[in-house]
Every structure is written in structure tokens, then in C-alpha cells.
Design a protein around this motif. Structure first.
Motif, PDB file in Angstrom:
ATOM      1  N   LEU A 272      -0.866  -9.764  45.495  1.00  0.00           N
ATOM      2  CA  LEU A 272      -1.939  -9.354  44.431  1.00  0.00           C
ATOM      3  C   LEU A 272      -1.408  -8.854  42.919  1.00  0.00           C
ATOM      4  N   GLY A 273      -0.697  -8.105  43.295  1.00  0.00           N
ATOM      5  CA  GLY A 273       0.018  -7.428  41.828  1.00  0.00           C
ATOM      6  C   GLY A 273       0.586  -7.864  41.189  1.00  0.00           C
ATOM      7  N   GLU A 274       1.517  -8.581  41.804  1.00  0.00           N
ATOM      8  CA  GLU A 274       2.719  -9.755  40.456  1.00  0.00           C
ATOM      9  C   GLU A 274       1.912 -10.522  40.408  1.00  0.00           C
ATOM     10  N   VAL A 275       0.665 -11.310  40.442  1.00  0.00           N
ATOM     11  CA  VAL A 275       0.613 -12.138  40.320  1.00  0.00           C
ATOM     12  C   VAL A 275      -0.880 -11.964  39.175  1.00  0.00           C
ATOM     13  N   LYS A 276      -1.582 -11.048  39.240  1.00  0.00           N
ATOM     14  CA  LYS A 276      -2.188  -9.970  38.674  1.00  0.00           C
ATOM     15  C   LYS A 276      -1.734  -9.632  37.301  1.00  0.00           C
ATOM     16  N   GLY A 277      -0.323  -8.594  37.600  1.00  0.00           N
ATOM     17  CA  GLY A 277      -0.399  -8.562  36.532  1.00  0.00           C
ATOM     18  C   GLY A 277       0.479  -9.333  35.233  1.00  0.00           C
ATOM     19  N   ASN A 278       1.109 -10.784  36.072  1.00  0.00           N
ATOM     20  CA  ASN A 278       1.714 -11.558  35.093  1.00  0.00           C
ATOM     21  C   ASN A 278       0.570 -12.527  34.003  1.00  0.00           C
ATOM     22  N   ALA A 279      -0.761 -12.089  34.683  1.00  0.00           N
ATOM     23  CA  ALA A 279      -1.582 -13.089  34.266  1.00  0.00           C
ATOM     24  C   ALA A 279      -1.947 -12.403  32.877  1.00  0.00           C
ATOM     25  N   LEU A 280      -2.356 -10.864  33.478  1.00  0.00           N
ATOM     26  CA  LEU A 280      -3.203 -10.549  32.753  1.00  0.00           C
ATOM     27  C   LEU A 280      -2.068 -10.100  30.628  1.00  0.00           C
ATOM     28  N   TRP A 281      -0.652 -10.042  31.685  1.00  0.00           N
ATOM     29  CA  TRP A 281       0.121 -10.022  30.298  1.00  0.00           C
ATOM     30  C   TRP A 281       0.095 -11.161  29.416  1.00  0.00           C
ATOM     31  N   SER A 282       0.047 -12.904  30.231  1.00  0.00           N
ATOM     32  CA  SER A 282       0.575 -13.802  29.642  1.00  0.00           C
ATOM     33  C   SER A 282      -1.005 -14.551  28.161  1.00  0.00           C
ATOM     34  N   ILE A 283      -2.155 -13.516  28.753  1.00  0.00           N
ATOM     35  CA  ILE A 283      -3.073 -12.992  28.454  1.00  0.00           C
ATOM     36  C   ILE A 283      -3.805 -12.498  27.203  1.00  0.00           C
TER      37      ILE A 283
ATOM     38  N   LYS B 176       0.881 -22.446  25.206  1.00  0.00           N
ATOM     39  CA  LYS B 176       1.628 -22.413  26.594  1.00  0.00           C
ATOM     40  C   LYS B 176       2.877 -22.349  25.787  1.00  0.00           C
ATOM     41  N   ASN B 177       3.093 -23.161  24.040  1.00  0.00           N
ATOM     42  CA  ASN B 177       4.167 -22.696  22.889  1.00  0.00           C
ATOM     43  C   ASN B 177       4.484 -21.138  23.223  1.00  0.00           C
ATOM     44  N   TYR B 178       3.351 -20.618  23.366  1.00  0.00           N
ATOM     45  CA  TYR B 178       3.106 -19.048  22.372  1.00  0.00           C
ATOM     46  C   TYR B 178       3.713 -18.202  24.212  1.00  0.00           C
ATOM     47  N   LEU B 179       3.912 -18.808  24.738  1.00  0.00           N
ATOM     48  CA  LEU B 179       4.149 -17.329  26.484  1.00  0.00           C
ATOM     49  C   LEU B 179       5.675 -17.916  26.685  1.00  0.00           C
ATOM     50  N   PRO B 180       6.569 -16.957  27.363  1.00  0.00           N
ATOM     51  CA  PRO B 180       7.801 -17.213  27.841  1.00  0.00           C
ATOM     52  C   PRO B 180       7.447 -18.489  29.046  1.00  0.00           C
ATOM     53  N   ASP B 181       8.644 -19.092  29.579  1.00  0.00           N
ATOM     54  CA  ASP B 181       8.403 -19.622  30.340  1.00  0.00           C
ATOM     55  C   ASP B 181       8.095 -19.114  31.675  1.00  0.00           C
ATOM     56  N   HIS B 182       8.567 -18.139  31.798  1.00  0.00           N
ATOM     57  CA  HIS B 182       8.416 -17.120  33.225  1.00  0.00           C
ATOM     58  C   HIS B 182       6.224 -16.962  33.411  1.00  0.00           C
TER      59      HIS B 182
END
Length: 358
Positions: free
Chosen positions: A201-212, A236-242
Motif C-alpha cells: 500500500l505504501g509503495e503504490v500510494k507513494g508512486n501515485a502521489l508522486w505522479s500526480i 503521460k508524456n510528462y511522467l517518467p516511464d515507471h
């Protein structure tokens, strides 16, 4: 001797997994599996807890203030939170806890236990606030998530505390709406694979918030609540692939939750359409967030082949359980198909009225 009985159901997330911590809405319901807490007043100053199903006991001094919390000690954190609301224990109880919610399965056995405990404490010792389902739910959220600094959201506590089928708006100010009291054709399948809550949960949450956050840096007026699937083509073009899968998942899952809300607001439910939206939601959880495991995938495939309208993993993922939408009357055959595919349990459930005193 004074006896108090507190009951709290489990819950299943119909739509919106991994959405509440992003401020996005969730559709969930309490289900007819529960934790029952029976407390009998004793002549001591301790709570003597007997958790029969897991063969554990615990003694808690009623005067303990718990200045330091052990990880996931929700008995302690609830006492700490409730003290701030004027709930001061002054007598001990012998407490027996039983239940039929599978443990660590994604149907919120821990949150159900917590809300049963909170309802008991509030009933036994009172609080300064008006006691409502919303109050009990919020105390649960504060006790489990805020006090322990955990990454979860409010879905579990409000779906259990309020009961029925709820649409939860997790933004600030938080709100919820009961959108139904009955949903036929629900089946739960338990994989027997322990879910991995905190780390995943922490990993998914952290990456989602980072992307936003990255999207907001490029588009100052960006509002995730207003984002549509078509917007992904350029955002999507403004985000790193991961980070792309996490952002895409947030937008798509929100879309399917919005579509599901439209269906639940109709006077007659189209279970086949709701099931189809479940399938689309699950595809995002499986392919973008990658929170499923082989046994979960096998159970879902078996349920669909047996005639289910739709199915999805429930909760944080990494194991746990699934929720299945079937034509009423076909619950036994779909449940049997899931067991043949590796489920340790599969059973029909109904919508529950929520945490309450008996």
C-alpha cells in the motif's frame, strides 16, 4: 454483572481500491461476516481480552495511557484517541472476541475488530461527543491510520461504521452517501494467500502521489477529480516511464467508479453492467498496479467461466480475497468453481447494516 455486546461487520470494496488516499471516491459495502465482542464487567481494573479464534489473550490496565504505541496495536490507539473525547475507563471487563471474517483476507477483519472495540468503549464509558455512525467511523480512522502513521484511507472504517452500500467522497471536507441497502448476487472468494498491506500500500500510494505531483507541476490547475481517460494521451508524456502506470490507474479507476455510481443510482440495478465495470476495474489493478497473485487470477478466471458477471480483487492486494457479481441463484456454482481453482473459502454474502450494539 453488566454485559455489553458489540458487533461489527467486514466490508468489501466494490469500486475504488487504491483511490481513497488520493482523495478519490470509493463505493464499498458492509457484508454479512462479522466480529462479535462480548464484555462482562468484572471487579478489577483491567480489560481481560480473550480472542478465541486466534487463541490469544491480553490484559490491558484501564489506567494505561499508552504514551508509546506498538505497531498495529489498535486496542491501545483507540483508547488513546477516545481519552481525548472524554472516554475514561473506570472499571474492568472480561471480554470475549469471536468472528467469522477471514483474517488477513482483504475484508477488513482488523478494522471490524477495532470498531467493535470502539463501540464497546463508548457504550461502557461514554464520550463528550454525540455518538453517531460517523463519529464511530472517524474514531476508527484516527485510531488505525492517523495514530500509527499508516498509509491507508477511510474506506474501511466508514463502510463498516455506517454500513449498507456507501459512496464515500474522501476529499476534504469528507462526506458519504448511502446509495443502497441491498445487492443480490454477491460472492466472496478467499485466496488463503495473506495480503501484504503496509508495504504494498505504501509503495503504490507513494508512486501515485508522486505522479500526480509531477503533473501538477506542469499543469497548475490540474484536478484529478476532473481528469478523463482521454487526457492520458498527453499527460503521460510528462511522467517518467515507471510512474505512468500509477497515474493511469488513478484516472481509469476513478472513471469506472463514476460509471458504477451512475448504475447504483438507478431504481433497478443492472447487475451485468455492474459486473462488467468490476472486470474493467480489476484489469487496472492487475495490469497497471500489479497487486494480484496467481491464485487470485485463477479464482477470477474460474468465477467468470462459471457464469459470473464480474469479479475483482479487494483491498490493498498481494493476496487476500475477491468480490464477485453473479446472477442471483448462481452463487453456489460460482463459489464451487472458485474453490476448485484454489480458494480456501467461497460464499455468498449480503449487505450488512453496519457496526452496532446488540
Amino acid at each position: 454483572m453488566k454485559e455489553i455486546i458489540s458487533l461489527a461487520p467486514g466490508r468489501t470494496c466494490l469500486f475504488g481500491d487504491h483511490q481513497d488516499y488520493l482523495g478519490l471516491p470509493v463505493i464499498a459495502c458492509a457484508i454479512s461476516r462479522s466480529i462479535k465482542l462480548t464484555a462482562v464487567q468484572n471487579n478489577t481494573r483491567v480489560f481481560q481480552l480473550n480472542m478465541i479464534d486466534i487463541d490469544q489473550t491480553r490484559i490491558i490496565d484501564i489506567d494505561e495511557i499508552f504514551s508509546e504505541l506498538e505497531p498495529r496495536d489498535y486496542f491501545a490507539s483507540a483508547l488513546r484517541v477516545l481519552r481525548r473525547h472524554g472516554c475514561i475507563p473506570n472499571v474492568g471487563f472480561d471480554i470475549t472476541i469471536t468472528g467469522d471474517i477471514p483474517i488477513n483476507s482483504g475484508t477488513s477483519s482488523s478494522s471490524a475488530l477495532l470498531l467493535a472495540w470502539i463501540n464497546f468503549l463508548v457504550t461502557a464509558f461514554h464520550v463528550d461527543d454525540e455518538v453517531t455512525p460517523e463519529f464511530i467511523s472517524n474514531i476508527g480512522y484516527l485510531s488505525e491510520v492517523v495514530e500509527h502513521g499508516e498509509p491507508g484511507g477511510m474506506m474501511d472504517h466508514y463502510s463498516i461504521g455506517v454500513g449498507n452500500i456507501v459512496h464515500i467522497d474522501t476529499r476534504n471536507p469528507f462526506s458519504f452517501t448511502v446509495i443502497g441497502t441491498k445487492l443480490e448476487g454477491l460472492v466472496t472468494g478467499v485466496s488463503g494467500v495473506p495480503k501484504e498491506t503496509i508495504g504494498l500500500l505504501g509503495e503504490v500510494k507513494g508512486n501515485a502521489l508522486w505522479s500526480i505531483e509531477i503533473i501538477k507541476e506542469n499543469f497548475k490547475n490540474f484536478d484529478l477529480m476532473k481528469a478523463e481517460i482521454d487526457d492520458l494521451k498527453y499527460l503521460k508524456n510528462y511522467l517518467p516511464d515507471h510512474l505512468v502506470p500509477y497515474f493511469e490507474a488513478a484516472v481509469k479507476n476513478h472513471h469506472y467508479t463514476k460509471m458504477a455510481l451512475i448504475e447504483f443510482q438507478k431504481p433497478v440495478l443492472d447487475l451485468k453492467k455492474i459486473g462488467g465495470l468490476m472486470n474493467q476495474h480489476h484489469a487496472v489493478l492487475r495490469d497497471l498496479l500489479k497487486i494480484t497473485v496467481p491464485r487470485i487470477d485463477a479464482m477470477i478466471d474460474a468465477a467468470l467461466k462459471a457464469g459470473a458477471y464480474g469479479a475483482k480483487i479487494v483491498g490493498s492486494g498481494g493476496g487476500g480475497s475477491i468480490v464477485v457479481m453473479v446472477e442471483p441463484g448462481k452463487e453456489p456454482q460460482v463459489a464451487q468453481a472458485m474453490i476448485a481453482a484454489g480458494a480456501v473459502e467461497a460464499y455468498a454474502v449480503s449487505v450488512d447494516a453496519g457496526a452496532r450494539m446488540l
